[in-house]
Scaffold this active site. Structure first.
Site, PDB file in Angstrom:
ATOM      1  N   LYS A   1       0.801  -1.213   0.000  1.00 36.40           N
ATOM      2  CA  LYS A   1       0.000   0.000   0.000  1.00 36.40           C
ATOM      3  C   LYS A   1       0.850   1.287   0.000  1.00 36.40           C
ATOM      4  O   LYS A   1       2.059   1.241   0.106  1.00 36.40           O
ATOM      5  CB  LYS A   1      -0.938  -0.024   1.221  1.00 36.40           C
ATOM      6  CG  LYS A   1      -1.911  -1.220   1.205  1.00 36.40           C
ATOM      7  CD  LYS A   1      -2.805  -1.222  -0.016  1.00 36.40           C
ATOM      8  CE  LYS A   1      -3.968  -2.189   0.086  1.00 36.40           C
ATOM      9  NZ  LYS A   1      -3.609  -3.595  -0.044  1.00 36.40           N
TER      10      LYS A   1
HETATM   11  C1  LIG Z   1      -9.935  -2.901  -1.129  1.00 37.85           C
HETATM   12  C2  LIG Z   1      -9.263  -3.525   0.059  1.00 37.85           C
HETATM   13  N1  LIG Z   1      -9.916  -3.574   1.231  1.00 37.85           N
HETATM   14  C3  LIG Z   1      -9.352  -4.106   2.329  1.00 37.85           C
HETATM   15  C4  LIG Z   1      -8.077  -4.626   2.297  1.00 37.85           C
HETATM   16  C5  LIG Z   1      -7.545  -5.270   3.527  1.00 37.85           C
HETATM   17  O1  LIG Z   1      -6.368  -4.707   3.978  1.00 37.85           O
HETATM   18  P1  LIG Z   1      -5.322  -5.580   4.833  1.00 37.85           P
HETATM   19  O2  LIG Z   1      -4.548  -6.417   3.877  1.00 37.85           O
HETATM   20  O3  LIG Z   1      -4.478  -4.531   5.499  1.00 37.85           O
HETATM   21  O4  LIG Z   1      -6.109  -6.364   5.810  1.00 37.85           O
HETATM   22  C6  LIG Z   1      -7.346  -4.603   1.109  1.00 37.85           C
HETATM   23  C7  LIG Z   1      -5.982  -5.166   1.060  1.00 37.85           C
HETATM   24  O5  LIG Z   1      -5.404  -5.423   0.050  1.00 37.85           O
HETATM   25  C8  LIG Z   1      -7.950  -4.038  -0.053  1.00 37.85           C
HETATM   26  O6  LIG Z   1      -7.303  -4.006  -1.209  1.00 37.85           O
END
Ligand SMILES: Cc1ncc(COP(=O)(O)O)c(C=O)c1O
Length: 419
Positions: A219
């Site tokens: 990210k």
């Molecule tokens: C659109 C979206 N929502 C939620 C998440 C969840 O994030 P995390 O990987 O930090 O749990 C991601 C992760 O790639 C994502 O792309």
């Protein structure tokens, strides 16, 4: 039963196509991979120093006894300052932030949440985690929620709509907020993939009733794992804060001593962020705006060099985007040919989410949670299937030099001429 067969056919067809087409078209060509990461590719001495200072302080626990605020609390203040107000809660991941946000918004068992058909699995997992049911909405040519498709999905159990800012492009929030207002629904912004992106000049995540960020390795702000929730509603924040900490074990109660809380206690989880993640995140936030400006500039250069013969994904607010290069082709076959042409020019183009909506996932399709079946097969979104089936993405990376970006622009333009 009939629709179940349809979906099975859809997936069987999908897999067969994958074997005969994708293998030939994609892996027949070797590609020089480059660093496609964003924040993580900028990790340097400042992040190392920040991590070292946490180790020297002797604890990574956000609620340790210490003089003054810890790093997690400082990060929350920084996020609030960037958003221009409200309350922030740092969490152990973006998924954890989504679950806390849904709990904060009062979404629970049996209720429905409208989710875009094209998104990451975490959105569905979070809805399932609070016992709610996802209802899939069409996306439009921005690959984000199509506001025109939403009214038809509202029923007596609908409680919230999740607007996902996919790939550093903000969803068109104005009509989504208007829709939600008309139906008395809460808006949850998933800005996991869009930290630092703005919509009409305001930070995404700070516009709806609640918003979330992810700080995982891929990210814009990268801390390995981590996330945050943002809300202007103190009630949403209080519920989320308690839930993320075993029902407020440290944040609200210390042992059995009730310190301050207006609500009755309820049980929760451990979704707390570490001091280490917060210290790294604060350095990464300092790099964020410059990084996004560079990526936005790079994307504009590549799009301009490609000429008019390509349909780029629509960007509802181009001023605030964070650098996206996604083309829309008329069919999966055309998309595969474009991927092949890109790879022939050394560019690792890919089909967005493998060219499939999120409900192509077997567990989502079946509504199968760890405790059993939570919903029956979801209605399909044919336009989203068509759009994502033809969507080809060219990754950018934060450490690409200007020469790299110019070479990328030339390669993309050549590939577009070829296919
Ligand atoms: C659109 C979206 N929502 C939620 C998440 C969840 O994030 P995390 O990987 O930090 O749990 C991601 C992760 O790639 C994502 O792309």
């Amino acid at each position: 039963m009939e629709s179940s067969n349809n979906l099975f056919t859809f997936h069987r067809g999908h897999i067969l196509q994958f074997v005969v087409s994708d293998l030939y078209h994609i892996w027949a060509v070797a590609v020089r991979e480059y660093d496609q990461r964003r924040g993580a590719s900028l990790w340097g001495e400042a992040e190392i120093a920040a991590a070292g200072s946490v180790l020297r302080a002797g604890t990574m626990f956000r609620y340790a006894d210490r003089e003054g605020p810890g790093r997690v609390q400082e990060l929350e203040r920084l996020i609030v300052a960037r958003a221009g107000g409200g309350h922030a809660l740092a969490t152990s991941s973006g998924t954890a932030a989504l679950v806390c946000a849904l709990v904060g918004l009062g979404v629970g068992p049996g209720q429905e949440v409208i989710v875009p058909a094209v998104t990451f699995l975490a959105c569905v997992n979070a809805v399932a985690a609070v016992g709610a049911v996802p209802v899939f909405a069409e996306v439009d040519d921005s690959l984000t929620l199509d506001p025109a498709s939403l009214d038809a999905l509202v029923g007596p159990r609908t409680r919230a709509v999740m607007a996902v800012h996919l790939g550093n492009v903000a969803a068109d929030l104005d009509p989504i907020l208007e829709f939600a207002g008309r139906h008395g629904l809460r808006v949850l912004e998933d800005a996991a993939q869009a930290v630092g992106v703005t919509y009409r000049g305001v930070a995404v995540g700070a516009i709806g009733d609640a918003g979330i960020y992810s700080f995982n390795d891929e990210k814009n702000v990268a801390t390995g794992e981590g996330g945050a929730l943002l809300t202007a509603d103190p009630g949403v924040h209080a519920r989320a804060l308690a839930y993320h900490d075993q029902g407020g074990q440290f944040s609200i109660f210390k042992g059995n001593v009730r310190e301050h809380d207006a609500t009755e206690p309820f049980l929760g989880q451990n979704f707390r962020m570490t001091e280490m993640a917060a210290a790294i995140a604060m350095v990464q936030f300092e790099r964020l705006d410059a990084m996004l400006a560079r990526l936005r500039g790079a994307a504009r250069l590549v799009r301009a060099s490609a000429g008019s013969g390509v349909q780029w994904r629509r960007i509802p607010d181009p001023e605030g985007e964070g650098g996206d290069l996604t083309m829309l082709l008329p069919s999966r076959r055309a998309a595969l040919l474009r991927v092949r042409a890109l790879r022939a020019h050394g560019i690792p183009g890919t089909l967005v989410y493998g060219g499939a909506p999120v409900y192509a996932n077997a567990a989502v399709r079946a509504g199968r949670t760890a405790w059993g079946m939570a919903w029956s097969e979801p209605a399909r979104c044919p336009r989203s299937e068509r759009l994502v089936g033809g969507a080809v993405s060219v990754p950018l990376g934060a450490s690409l030099s200007e020469d790299d970006v110019e070479a990328l622009a030339r390669g993309v333009a050549d590939a577009i001429r070829d296919a």
